[in-house]
Design an enzyme around this catalytic site. Structure first.
Site, PDB file in Angstrom:
ATOM      1  N   ASP A 179      -6.166   0.892   0.699  1.00 13.05           N
ATOM      2  CA  ASP A 179      -6.293   1.102   2.232  1.00 13.05           C
ATOM      3  C   ASP A 179      -7.772   0.773   2.662  1.00 13.05           C
ATOM      4  OD1 ASP A 179      -8.024   2.981   1.455  1.00 13.05           O
ATOM      5  OD2 ASP A 179      -7.127   4.688   2.572  1.00 13.05           O
ATOM      6  N   LYS A 188       0.934  -1.358   0.217  1.00 12.19           N
ATOM      7  CA  LYS A 188      -0.090   0.050   0.033  1.00 12.19           C
ATOM      8  C   LYS A 188       0.854   1.245  -0.010  1.00 12.19           C
ATOM      9  CE  LYS A 188      -1.679   2.442   3.173  1.00 12.19           C
ATOM     10  NZ  LYS A 188      -2.236   2.753   4.894  1.00 12.19           N
TER      11      LYS A 188
END
Ligand code: SF4
Length: 368
Positions: A254, A236
């Site tokens: 996320d 991420k």
């Protein structure tokens, strides 16, 4: 004006978005399942009437079973899951086999739509979000890749606002990886304390600064495989850095992204890697970075985890999860999250290009 734009306007005026024709076109799975013109909008009962609850016609049933209906977001769909489990297990076997040999490939969407229909709906949602949040951007402040990677590591379990209030002091004292690599941990901890988990974060940012200094000449690498080796940096964070500091496409999966794409039934996957792979199949790579910003902006402002503001949501006509949150326009409007300044999406110190001549966001949400 598109039908959804009309819907957004209607929301602004306090009326529920006109859904009928748009819903039929944009969410064929739901319409097919309902067999009526979007009844799910009208009553409290409808809140539980997610698309997968209604006994599905043959076509939907086949695909929905293959796509793990137990992942559906509504309670009703969850309750219905055991009954489908046995049949589902049989039908998912080939898909699982394929997934093992080619992990990037994903199974059919839980909505039961064809891939083409899902691609169309997903891209339409992204286009609508692009109109709603034309100023979508990474909400972490940074001036170079080093600051972005550090800020992203610090953003775990806290808000971007909190990080933005903390990093100026950090970067003033330690402007380069070389500086932070040799910092006194206790002094860094004091600076990072407001972001929470400050000891672990101190360890990560000092560790990654050392790695940057020793392995990459003090520069942040622009390759995924290098970035994910840095302490505290996962996929991420790596994609945030690649997309926003290097202009290389990346999906930021996320917590907001995961929640919203499941509500939109773009995928039934729950693991970030699988979600990433499923969403990547719906959009060209060139869309990935901005798509991430649009989705995250929407998750932060309207489609919240616990109380999504469905009645004030401009993309309600395209959303199979409409009704999971408050549908009354007035009550829903109170759930919208504004940053200081009063408009959804407005930053505390927005770049001038986002503002009109009056100093307001160039295109604030109609629902605001
Ligand atoms: S707020 Fe409601 S209608 Fe809007 S995207 Fe989220 S679940 Fe769907």
């Amino acid at each position: 004006m598109t039908k959804t734009a009309s819907a957004r306007k209607a929301v602004a005026e306090g009326a529920p978005p006109a859904r009928g024709a748009v819903v039929k076109k944009a969410a064929p799975a739901r319409t097919a399942a309902d067999g009526k013109s979007a009844p799910a909008r009208k009553t409290a009962t409808a809140k539980k009437a997610a698309p997968l609850k209604t006994p599905a016609p043959a076509k939907k049933s086949a695909v929905a079973k293959a796509a793990a209906p137990a992942k559906a977001t509504s309670t009703a769909a969850k309750k219905a899951a055991p009954a489908k489990k046995a049949a589902s297990a049989k039908k998912t076997a080939p898909a699982k086999k394929a997934a093992k040999s080619a992990p990037a490939k994903t199974s059919a969407p839980p909505s039961g739509e064809s891939h083409t229909a899902l691609v169309r709906r997903a891209r339409r949602i992204n286009r609508e979000l692009a109109e709603i949040y034309p100023y979508a951007h990474p909400e972490l402040d940074f001036e170079n890749p080093f600051q972005l990677v550090v800020a992203t590591v610090l953003s775990a379990q806290t808000t971007d606002l909190r990080v933005n209030q903390t990093t100026p002091a950090l970067f003033a004292k330690y402007p380069t990886p070389e500086d932070l690599a040799v910092a006194n941990p206790e002094e860094v901890e004091e600076i990072l304390r407001p972001t929470g988990f400050f000891r672990a974060k101190t360890k990560s940012v000092i560790g990654l600064s050392k790695a940057l200094t020793e392995q990459f000449g003090g520069e942040v690498p622009g390759r995924l495989e290098d970035l994910v080796k840095l302490p505290g940096v996962g996929r991420k964070t790596a994609f945030v850095v690649l997309g926003n500091a290097f202009g290389r496409p990346g999906l930021t999966v996320d917590t907001h992204f995961q929640r919203l794409v499941r509500r939109w039934q773009w995928t039934g996957a729950t693991e970030p890697d699988k979600i990433e792979a499923a969403v990547a199949e719906l959009f060209p790579a060139s869309d990935w970075t901005m798509l991430s910003h649009h989705v995250i902006f929407h998750g932060r402002r309207i489609c919240h985890a616990r109380k999504p503001a469905c009645g004030a949501c401009p993309i309600a006509p395209l959303c199979p999860a409409y009704g999971e949150g408050e549908t009354d326009p007035e009550k829903a409007r109170k759930l919208l999250k504004y940053e200081k300044g009063g408009f959804p999406g407005q930053r505390l110190n927005p770049p001038q290009s986002y503002l009109d001549a009056g100093g307001k966001p160039a295109q604030p949400l109609a629902a605001g």
